[in-house]
Design a protein around this motif. Sequence first.
Motif, PDB file in Angstrom:
ATOM      1  N   TYR A 161     -13.764  25.791   6.389  1.00 18.92           N
ATOM      2  CA  TYR A 161     -14.631  25.305   4.938  1.00 18.92           C
ATOM      3  C   TYR A 161     -13.408  25.184   3.921  1.00 18.92           C
ATOM      4  O   TYR A 161     -13.431  23.770   3.489  1.00 18.92           O
ATOM      5  N   THR A 162     -12.314  25.335   3.718  1.00 24.53           N
ATOM      6  CA  THR A 162     -11.061  25.385   2.973  1.00 24.53           C
ATOM      7  C   THR A 162     -11.047  23.250   3.147  1.00 24.53           C
ATOM      8  O   THR A 162     -10.329  23.264   2.492  1.00 24.53           O
ATOM      9  N   MET A 163     -10.333  23.036   4.879  1.00 29.40           N
ATOM     10  CA  MET A 163     -10.191  22.039   4.510  1.00 29.40           C
ATOM     11  C   MET A 163     -10.713  21.330   4.937  1.00 29.40           C
ATOM     12  O   MET A 163     -10.359  19.676   4.125  1.00 29.40           O
ATOM     13  N   THR A 164     -12.048  21.650   5.559  1.00 30.46           N
ATOM     14  CA  THR A 164     -13.156  19.583   4.846  1.00 30.46           C
ATOM     15  C   THR A 164     -12.944  20.157   3.436  1.00 30.46           C
ATOM     16  O   THR A 164     -13.439  18.566   2.508  1.00 30.46           O
ATOM     17  N   GLU A 165     -13.332  21.017   2.484  1.00 31.42           N
ATOM     18  CA  GLU A 165     -13.569  20.753   0.777  1.00 31.42           C
ATOM     19  C   GLU A 165     -12.347  20.036   1.039  1.00 31.42           C
ATOM     20  O   GLU A 165     -12.355  19.092  -0.835  1.00 31.42           O
ATOM     21  N   ARG A 166     -10.863  20.019   1.182  1.00 31.93           N
ATOM     22  CA  ARG A 166      -9.327  19.455   0.537  1.00 31.93           C
ATOM     23  C   ARG A 166      -9.678  17.975   1.048  1.00 31.93           C
ATOM     24  O   ARG A 166      -9.522  17.121   0.253  1.00 31.93           O
ATOM     25  N   VAL A 167     -10.051  17.265   2.129  1.00 28.20           N
ATOM     26  CA  VAL A 167     -10.199  16.105   2.517  1.00 28.20           C
ATOM     27  C   VAL A 167     -11.110  15.449   1.585  1.00 28.20           C
ATOM     28  O   VAL A 167     -11.331  14.488   1.064  1.00 28.20           O
ATOM     29  N   SER A 168     -12.745  16.128   1.944  1.00 30.85           N
ATOM     30  CA  SER A 168     -13.546  14.974   0.768  1.00 30.85           C
ATOM     31  C   SER A 168     -13.288  15.479  -0.478  1.00 30.85           C
ATOM     32  O   SER A 168     -13.457  13.862  -1.426  1.00 30.85           O
ATOM     33  N   GLY A 224       0.738  -0.937  -0.112  1.00 29.99           N
ATOM     34  CA  GLY A 224      -0.028   0.134  -0.114  1.00 29.99           C
ATOM     35  C   GLY A 224       1.574   1.083   0.445  1.00 29.99           C
ATOM     36  O   GLY A 224       1.928   1.567  -0.111  1.00 29.99           O
ATOM     37  N   VAL A 225       0.113   2.562  -0.176  1.00 28.34           N
ATOM     38  CA  VAL A 225       0.870   3.914   0.690  1.00 28.34           C
ATOM     39  C   VAL A 225       0.463   4.952   1.776  1.00 28.34           C
ATOM     40  O   VAL A 225      -0.850   4.703   0.918  1.00 28.34           O
ATOM     41  N   GLU A 226       0.651   5.677   1.735  1.00 31.83           N
ATOM     42  CA  GLU A 226      -0.032   6.682   2.979  1.00 31.83           C
ATOM     43  C   GLU A 226       0.595   7.990   1.345  1.00 31.83           C
ATOM     44  O   GLU A 226       1.244   8.551   1.652  1.00 31.83           O
ATOM     45  N   VAL A 227      -0.866   7.871   0.752  1.00 31.78           N
ATOM     46  CA  VAL A 227      -0.144   9.254  -0.145  1.00 31.78           C
ATOM     47  C   VAL A 227      -0.804  10.850   0.799  1.00 31.78           C
ATOM     48  O   VAL A 227      -2.263  10.616   1.171  1.00 31.78           O
ATOM     49  N   ASP A 228      -0.358  11.725   0.406  1.00 33.23           N
ATOM     50  CA  ASP A 228      -0.666  12.862   0.915  1.00 33.23           C
ATOM     51  C   ASP A 228      -2.432  13.345   0.265  1.00 33.23           C
ATOM     52  O   ASP A 228      -1.538  13.304  -1.061  1.00 33.23           O
ATOM     53  N   ILE A 229      -2.410  14.296   1.018  1.00 30.82           N
ATOM     54  CA  ILE A 229      -3.295  14.707   0.435  1.00 30.82           C
ATOM     55  C   ILE A 229      -2.556  16.935  -0.041  1.00 30.82           C
ATOM     56  O   ILE A 229      -2.748  16.551   1.168  1.00 30.82           O
ATOM     57  N   LEU A 230      -2.041  16.874  -0.707  1.00 30.33           N
ATOM     58  CA  LEU A 230      -1.872  18.306  -0.877  1.00 30.33           C
ATOM     59  C   LEU A 230      -3.015  19.749  -0.822  1.00 30.33           C
ATOM     60  O   LEU A 230      -4.056  19.524  -0.588  1.00 30.33           O
ATOM     61  N   LYS A 231      -2.261  20.493  -0.812  1.00 33.28           N
ATOM     62  CA  LYS A 231      -2.821  22.283   0.015  1.00 33.28           C
ATOM     63  C   LYS A 231      -4.286  21.910  -0.844  1.00 33.28           C
ATOM     64  O   LYS A 231      -5.728  22.023  -0.881  1.00 33.28           O
ATOM     65  N   ASP A 232      -4.377  21.704  -2.726  1.00 28.80           N
ATOM     66  CA  ASP A 232      -5.579  21.680  -3.117  1.00 28.80           C
ATOM     67  C   ASP A 232      -6.398  20.824  -2.792  1.00 28.80           C
ATOM     68  O   ASP A 232      -7.222  20.757  -3.864  1.00 28.80           O
ATOM     69  N   GLY A 233      -5.980  19.345  -2.372  1.00 27.56           N
ATOM     70  CA  GLY A 233      -7.180  18.650  -2.217  1.00 27.56           C
ATOM     71  C   GLY A 233      -6.539  16.781  -3.089  1.00 27.56           C
ATOM     72  O   GLY A 233      -6.657  16.400  -2.829  1.00 27.56           O
ATOM     73  N   ARG A 234      -5.975  17.850  -4.340  1.00 26.90           N
ATOM     74  CA  ARG A 234      -4.703  17.023  -4.842  1.00 26.90           C
ATOM     75  C   ARG A 234      -4.252  15.894  -4.110  1.00 26.90           C
ATOM     76  O   ARG A 234      -3.632  15.998  -3.333  1.00 26.90           O
ATOM     77  N   LEU A 235      -3.992  14.229  -4.424  1.00 25.59           N
ATOM     78  CA  LEU A 235      -3.466  13.406  -4.475  1.00 25.59           C
ATOM     79  C   LEU A 235      -1.931  13.530  -4.772  1.00 25.59           C
ATOM     80  O   LEU A 235      -1.828  14.056  -6.311  1.00 25.59           O
ATOM     81  N   ASP A 236      -1.238  13.098  -4.529  1.00 26.91           N
ATOM     82  CA  ASP A 236       0.410  13.340  -4.717  1.00 26.91           C
ATOM     83  C   ASP A 236       1.125  12.284  -5.312  1.00 26.91           C
ATOM     84  O   ASP A 236       2.001  12.299  -5.896  1.00 26.91           O
ATOM     85  N   TYR A 237       0.324  11.371  -5.789  1.00 26.37           N
ATOM     86  CA  TYR A 237       0.938  10.247  -6.753  1.00 26.37           C
ATOM     87  C   TYR A 237      -1.068  10.307  -8.242  1.00 26.37           C
ATOM     88  O   TYR A 237      -1.976  10.832  -7.580  1.00 26.37           O
ATOM     89  N   PRO A 238       0.013   9.893  -9.145  1.00 27.84           N
ATOM     90  CA  PRO A 238      -1.492  10.243  -9.818  1.00 27.84           C
ATOM     91  C   PRO A 238      -1.787   9.005 -10.112  1.00 27.84           C
ATOM     92  O   PRO A 238      -1.919   7.871  -9.805  1.00 27.84           O
ATOM     93  N   ASP A 239      -3.643   8.982 -10.582  1.00 31.82           N
ATOM     94  CA  ASP A 239      -4.133   7.847 -10.843  1.00 31.82           C
ATOM     95  C   ASP A 239      -4.125   6.507 -10.955  1.00 31.82           C
ATOM     96  O   ASP A 239      -4.440   5.550 -10.652  1.00 31.82           O
ATOM     97  N   GLU A 240      -3.001   6.774 -12.493  1.00 33.40           N
ATOM     98  CA  GLU A 240      -2.819   5.230 -12.643  1.00 33.40           C
ATOM     99  C   GLU A 240      -1.307   4.528 -11.942  1.00 33.40           C
ATOM    100  O   GLU A 240      -1.332   3.556 -11.487  1.00 33.40           O
ATOM    101  N   ILE A 241      -1.060   5.028 -11.098  1.00 36.03           N
ATOM    102  CA  ILE A 241      -0.306   4.960  -9.670  1.00 36.03           C
ATOM    103  C   ILE A 241      -0.483   3.955  -8.921  1.00 36.03           C
ATOM    104  O   ILE A 241      -0.787   3.211  -8.148  1.00 36.03           O
ATOM    105  N   LEU A 242      -2.091   5.419  -8.582  1.00 32.94           N
ATOM    106  CA  LEU A 242      -2.601   4.479  -6.952  1.00 32.94           C
ATOM    107  C   LEU A 242      -3.742   3.718  -7.515  1.00 32.94           C
ATOM    108  O   LEU A 242      -3.986   2.517  -6.979  1.00 32.94           O
TER     109      LEU A 242
END
Length: 557
Positions: free
Chosen positions: A432-439, A395-413
Amino acid sequence: MERNLVTKDQIADVLREIGVYLELTEDSPYKALAYKRAARTLLHWPHRKLPEDLGDIPGIGEKIAGTIREIQEKGESEQLDRLKKKVPPQILPLLRLPDIGTKVLRILIKEGYTDIAQVVEGARNRQIRKLPGLGAKTEKALLKGIEILEKGLEVMPIALAWPLAHELITILQEWPEVNKIALAGELRRGVEQVRSIDIILNLTTDSERLVQRLPSLNLFKEIKEQDKGKVFFETHFGVDVNLYTVPEEEWGYWLVYFTGSEVHFQRLEKLLPPEKKEFKQEREVYQSAGLPFIDPEVRETGEEISRVKEEGIRLVSDQDIKGDLHCHSTWSDGGSDIAELVSMAQQMGYEYLVITDHSQSLKIAGGLSQERLMAQRAEIEKIRGRLNNFTLLHGVEVDILKDGRLDYPDEILAGMDLVIASVHSHFRLDRYTMTERVSLALKNPHVDILAHPTGRLIGMRQPYELDVEAIIDLAAVTGTYLELNSSPDRLDLSPPYLEMAKARGVRICINTDAHNKDRLRDINLGVKTARRGWLSPEDIVNTRTSTDLLKLLEKRQ
């Protein structure tokens, strides 16, 4: 000091101290172990006086016998005096810290650290983690422990109180006057920050001999209160240890009394026969009240008394856990390699383990580039080939970046066995921003688990601004699992949110986030927190067998 004035207990204390100093100054553990065993043997010797022929005492060899005779004749040991000269006294207070034993202190001394100020400077400059046999976790534990030693505490985080209490119980139960001993109070219930460490004991003698021994404890500072049936003493951390001595025939009654909250016992007492205290087991107390056994972790508000009668819930236990879905290896910031983690998981009776090292943006934690992630997969596949009846997942623990994107592209995940998403940066975003980011992360179909959802560090860092209820509602829609992180500093999610998740059908993973093989055992505090949240085995993902876990993950894909 005259020979007949030196008691066997005083001799045992000197032998134990020699053992400690040998651990600090010598690489071989065997000599130190021999002295410590001899100390325990003397403590349990059934006679007040030692025999003339010390060889009659099991485990006492010629060299230790010579040390005992010297102590009897002189009241001191030249060997201990010599050993003390090799150890800088300014660094010895670190022995009072839980999880910082003689092994750590020996390494610090060997590397030239002679006082606490030097250790603090080395830890703040991230130099301690570079020493052989140590690491980032030890470095953090040193800084946190030293801060507590210097300031004292009104409340103690469970991360410190839990190992401290169990270390104390391990020592006390070796004392010959202690017949039975058990943890009680807030700590037994798993409260995150405790006001005191409460322990009940049944003694073979009066409490005076116990009191005489207390100053030999590293954590002991001073007696605060002593009365019939209780001895309270202050520790060097500023938190009290409360010792309650009770009759053996009333053991169950007093264990219930000193474990539950005040309101819990008040409601329970109304259901008990008046004046009856002769209960040897806790279950007998609840049976007498017409109740099923109520687990310690939920003896809190009083409402649990009616709740257990109506619902009959079986809470999750340590034995229900079949594996760990979140741990780190030497590929990122862990202190154990994958093979060592697997070996420990097998020793714990697990069926599976998921290696989840950090993703590429978390450079401070050695996050894996895409190339290194693929290289790690090759190692995991190689180890898999050597395993029987054990499932190792990548598995991997992928970072949630500031804008909500993930730290690897979908094809890797998409190619990972399991994906954990988590926040490791930009903690000060508004709600609001943190909740949107995690969502956004939860809406990614490749994300299986949201790790340490609120980011809190108990007693050190408040949760970041996040609408946790909204995240739980979203997880119910996306089918994402939420983590209960068992790291003693985190225990995140907290019990109220666990109950909320359970009510909304969101499954929980109890994971350790272990950064070395020994931290896999932190699972017990995660389970205790889950029990405070009224979770049953059915609510937990990793109570499933490996076969059922793989089916769950396949459904998500």
